[in-house]
Design an enzyme around this catalytic site. Structure first.
Site, PDB file in Angstrom:
ATOM      1  N   HIS A 116      42.046  43.102  48.069  1.00 21.29           N
ATOM      2  CA  HIS A 116      42.038  41.652  47.839  1.00 21.29           C
ATOM      3  C   HIS A 116      41.141  40.996  48.866  1.00 21.29           C
ATOM      4  O   HIS A 116      41.121  41.400  50.032  1.00 21.29           O
ATOM      5  CB  HIS A 116      43.458  41.071  47.931  1.00 21.29           C
ATOM      6  CG  HIS A 116      43.574  39.701  47.344  1.00 21.29           C
ATOM      7  ND1 HIS A 116      43.248  38.557  48.055  1.00 21.29           N
ATOM      8  CD2 HIS A 116      43.960  39.285  46.115  1.00 21.29           C
ATOM      9  CE1 HIS A 116      43.441  37.505  47.273  1.00 21.29           C
ATOM     10  NE2 HIS A 116      43.863  37.913  46.094  1.00 21.29           N
ATOM     11  N   GLU A 136      47.437  41.959  40.479  1.00 16.24           N
ATOM     12  CA  GLU A 136      47.049  42.345  39.121  1.00 16.24           C
ATOM     13  C   GLU A 136      47.732  43.644  38.683  1.00 16.24           C
ATOM     14  O   GLU A 136      47.973  43.852  37.502  1.00 16.24           O
ATOM     15  CB  GLU A 136      45.529  42.503  39.018  1.00 16.24           C
ATOM     16  CG  GLU A 136      44.733  41.298  39.462  1.00 16.24           C
ATOM     17  CD  GLU A 136      44.745  40.156  38.463  1.00 16.24           C
ATOM     18  OE1 GLU A 136      45.635  40.138  37.604  1.00 16.24           O
ATOM     19  OE2 GLU A 136      43.873  39.278  38.558  1.00 16.24           O
TER      20      GLU A 136
HETATM   21  N1  ACO Z   1      39.082  50.736  45.144  1.00 17.00           N
HETATM   22  C1  ACO Z   1      38.267  51.481  45.935  1.00 17.00           C
HETATM   23  N2  ACO Z   1      37.627  51.000  46.998  1.00 17.00           N
HETATM   24  C2  ACO Z   1      37.769  49.701  47.255  1.00 17.00           C
HETATM   25  C3  ACO Z   1      38.581  48.864  46.472  1.00 17.00           C
HETATM   26  C4  ACO Z   1      39.263  49.431  45.386  1.00 17.00           C
HETATM   27  N3  ACO Z   1      40.063  48.704  44.612  1.00 17.00           N
HETATM   28  N4  ACO Z   1      38.549  47.602  46.968  1.00 17.00           N
HETATM   29  C5  ACO Z   1      37.708  47.653  48.024  1.00 17.00           C
HETATM   30  N5  ACO Z   1      37.246  48.918  48.195  1.00 17.00           N
HETATM   31  C6  ACO Z   1      36.352  49.379  49.252  1.00 17.00           C
HETATM   32  C7  ACO Z   1      34.923  48.956  49.006  1.00 17.00           C
HETATM   33  O1  ACO Z   1      34.217  49.933  48.273  1.00 17.00           O
HETATM   34  C8  ACO Z   1      34.406  48.795  50.406  1.00 17.00           C
HETATM   35  O2  ACO Z   1      34.111  50.067  50.926  1.00 17.00           O
HETATM   36  P1  ACO Z   1      32.861  50.249  51.927  1.00 17.00           P
HETATM   37  O3  ACO Z   1      33.097  49.309  53.068  1.00 17.00           O
HETATM   38  O4  ACO Z   1      32.909  51.688  52.296  1.00 17.00           O
HETATM   39  O5  ACO Z   1      31.644  49.870  51.131  1.00 17.00           O
HETATM   40  C9  ACO Z   1      35.607  48.270  51.174  1.00 17.00           C
HETATM   41  O6  ACO Z   1      36.750  48.731  50.460  1.00 17.00           O
HETATM   42  C10 ACO Z   1      35.644  46.744  51.258  1.00 17.00           C
HETATM   43  O7  ACO Z   1      35.374  46.227  49.963  1.00 17.00           O
HETATM   44  P2  ACO Z   1      34.908  44.738  49.662  1.00 17.00           P
HETATM   45  O8  ACO Z   1      34.265  44.658  48.325  1.00 17.00           O
HETATM   46  O9  ACO Z   1      34.157  44.212  50.835  1.00 17.00           O
HETATM   47  O10 ACO Z   1      36.260  43.998  49.611  1.00 17.00           O
HETATM   48  P3  ACO Z   1      36.441  42.585  49.016  1.00 17.00           P
HETATM   49  O11 ACO Z   1      37.491  41.972  49.808  1.00 17.00           O
HETATM   50  O12 ACO Z   1      35.187  41.823  48.915  1.00 17.00           O
HETATM   51  O13 ACO Z   1      36.871  42.874  47.509  1.00 17.00           O
HETATM   52  C11 ACO Z   1      38.129  42.986  45.549  1.00 17.00           C
HETATM   53  C12 ACO Z   1      38.063  42.459  46.992  1.00 17.00           C
HETATM   54  C13 ACO Z   1      36.959  42.440  44.738  1.00 17.00           C
HETATM   55  C14 ACO Z   1      39.426  42.477  44.940  1.00 17.00           C
HETATM   56  C15 ACO Z   1      38.109  44.525  45.573  1.00 17.00           C
HETATM   57  O14 ACO Z   1      39.151  45.017  46.375  1.00 17.00           O
HETATM   58  C16 ACO Z   1      38.155  45.139  44.184  1.00 17.00           C
HETATM   59  O15 ACO Z   1      37.118  45.250  43.523  1.00 17.00           O
HETATM   60  N6  ACO Z   1      39.381  45.553  43.691  1.00 17.00           N
HETATM   61  C17 ACO Z   1      39.497  46.133  42.379  1.00 17.00           C
HETATM   62  C18 ACO Z   1      39.549  45.055  41.286  1.00 17.00           C
HETATM   63  C19 ACO Z   1      40.854  44.243  41.322  1.00 17.00           C
HETATM   64  O16 ACO Z   1      41.947  44.776  41.462  1.00 17.00           O
HETATM   65  N7  ACO Z   1      40.710  42.906  41.184  1.00 17.00           N
HETATM   66  C20 ACO Z   1      41.829  41.973  41.229  1.00 17.00           C
HETATM   67  C21 ACO Z   1      41.950  41.335  42.576  1.00 17.00           C
HETATM   68  S1  ACO Z   1      43.375  40.261  42.689  1.00 17.00           S
HETATM   69  C22 ACO Z   1      42.873  38.764  42.051  1.00 17.00           C
HETATM   70  O17 ACO Z   1      41.715  38.521  41.894  1.00 17.00           O
HETATM   71  C23 ACO Z   1      43.911  37.753  41.641  1.00 17.00           C
END
Ligand code: ACO
Length: 356
Positions: A243, A298
């Site tokens: 998140h 979610e």
């Molecule tokens: N699965 C695997 N790896 C992940 C995930 C995940 N769900 N989420 C983050 N990471 C990893 C990224 O690849 C990144 O790795 P790196 O630093 O080695 O490149 C690191 O964790 C940080 O990721 P960011 O994208 O910087 O995290 P951010 O906070 O921007 O993203 C997000 C948040 C978009 C929700 C992300 O966690 C994601 O894509 N999750 C999956 C989709 C999801 O569940 N969405 C619903 C969110 S809840 C809502 O919107 C109400």
């Protein structure tokens, strides 16, 4: 200057506060855990609207029940136009038809959102709408209108918990949108429709469907570790984890997990989902050590609504049905400031040639 407004405070609100570092969501002065599953949705609406909407607190259940009936009278004539539209498109059509000049618009909008969610899901499948029952609880009535089957008490409670969980969440994209529209004094129906349009996008309200797709692809608990590991090796995100704001835990995931757990064992996939969650957290910690990637709202939204027999395309409409109460409150709070939201942009285009 911040592009995208990430660190900008655009409004003052007494409605809700998201503390991502502490994993805390405060709604109207209460922690989410004190409300979801403990206080009925109608009473949380009355609490959120207190000081903003007169006459709501006397009998919130009756007030929203009457509002669903009034809304149905407005919306039912449009039901034949829902075929061929997705449920969110249908809901947008229905809510756009609400009049600006009408008594008790806040309750009408909240009632209409529940009625429209059910009607749009049924309409997309070519089914006729089901009339509301003003004497029922808001959650129970929405589920009955959507499924057209009786709703057990524990099912009603689970949906009620969900609606409370999503009622408000700081200045998220849809709430900000609703406030921008309200700041022009455009009125409550326009603010709610604007909120819905922002929620429609997959970056805001659309992740629960992919969570179920992931569970479908995993198939059984024994496959979970290998499947999740391979997905991460391919650089894919695990749906329902991580998140942007919550860096410890998403408190909404915890309350929905508890609510889903109470429905376990009726041929639904809750036990399977719990096993996948535990494995996913293990795989995430192994592959992304120290990143604090935890379960988000979610994941258990998908599991809970699936167990209630809500089709995947009904998830976003139900999210909107809960969040409408928040949009309405924010719209009133914003319009009372009397100040239009009007940020600046930085011009990066070409300049006219200087006069010689
Ligand atoms: N699965 C695997 N790896 C992940 C995930 C995940 N769900 N989420 C983050 N990471 C990893 C990224 O690849 C990144 O790795 P790196 O630093 O080695 O490149 C690191 O964790 C940080 O990721 P960011 O994208 O910087 O995290 P951010 O906070 O921007 O993203 C997000 C948040 C978009 C929700 C992300 O966690 C994601 O894509 N999750 C999956 C989709 C999801 O569940 N969405 C619903 C969110 S809840 C809502 O919107 C109400």
């Amino acid at each position: 200057m911040t592009i995208g407004l990430d660190d900008v405070v655009a409004a003052e609100t007494a409605l809700s506060h998201v503390d991502g570092e502490a994993g805390r969501l405060i709604i109207g002065g209460h922690d989410l855990e004190e409300l979801a599953g403990c206080v009925a949705f109608e009473d949380v609406v009355a609490m959120l609207w207190s000081g903003l909407v007169p006459d709501m607190s006397a009998d919130p259940k009756a007030s929203l029940g009457r509002a669903r009936e009034r809304a149905y009278a407005h919306l039912a004539p449009l039901a034949p136009r829902l075929a061929g539209l997705t449920p969110v498109e249908g809901m947008r059509l229905l809510l756009s038809s609400l009049p600006d000049a009408e008594e008790d618009l806040p309750a009408l909008a909240a009632g209409a959102s529940g009625v429209a969610a059910a009607m749009a899901v049924r309409g997309a499948r070519g089914h006729a709408p089901v009339e509301p029952d003003a004497s029922a609880g808001h959650a129970a009535d929405i589920l009955r209108m959507m499924r057209n089957t009786p709703v057990a008490a524990d099912e009603a409670k689970a949906l009620d918990t969900y609606l409370v969980t999503v009622i408000d969440h700081g200045l998220n994209a849809s709430t900000f949108t609703a406030r921008v529209v309200a700041s022009t004094q455009a009125g409550i129906p326009s603010s709610v429709v604007a909120g819905l349009c922002a929620l429609k996008g997959p970056l805001h309200g659309g992740a629960p469907g992919p969570v179920l797709d992931m569970l479908d692809a995993i198939g059984s608990p024994e496959n979970a570790e290998a499947w999740l590991d391979e997905a991460m090796a391919r650089g894919e995100r695990l749906m329902g984890f991580g998140h942007r704001i919550y860096r410890v835990r998403d408190p909404r995931a915890d309350v929905l997990k508890a609510a889903a757990g109470r429905l376990k064992g009726r041929g639904n996939r809750i036990a399977f989902a719990e096993a996948v969650e535990a494995t996913a957290l293990k795989v995430l910690e192994r592959r992304k050590p120290g990143r604090r990637l935890d379960t988000n709202v979610e994941f258990y939204t998908a599991i809970l609504l699936d167990a209630l027999g809500v089709p995947r395309e009904g998830f976003t409409p139900l999210f909107a049905a809960g969040r409408t109460a928040g949009w309405v409150a924010h719209a009133i709070e914003q319009s009372r400031t009397g100040r239009i939201i009007r940020p600046q942009s930085r011009y990066v285009g070409t300049w006219p040639a200087e006069a010689a």
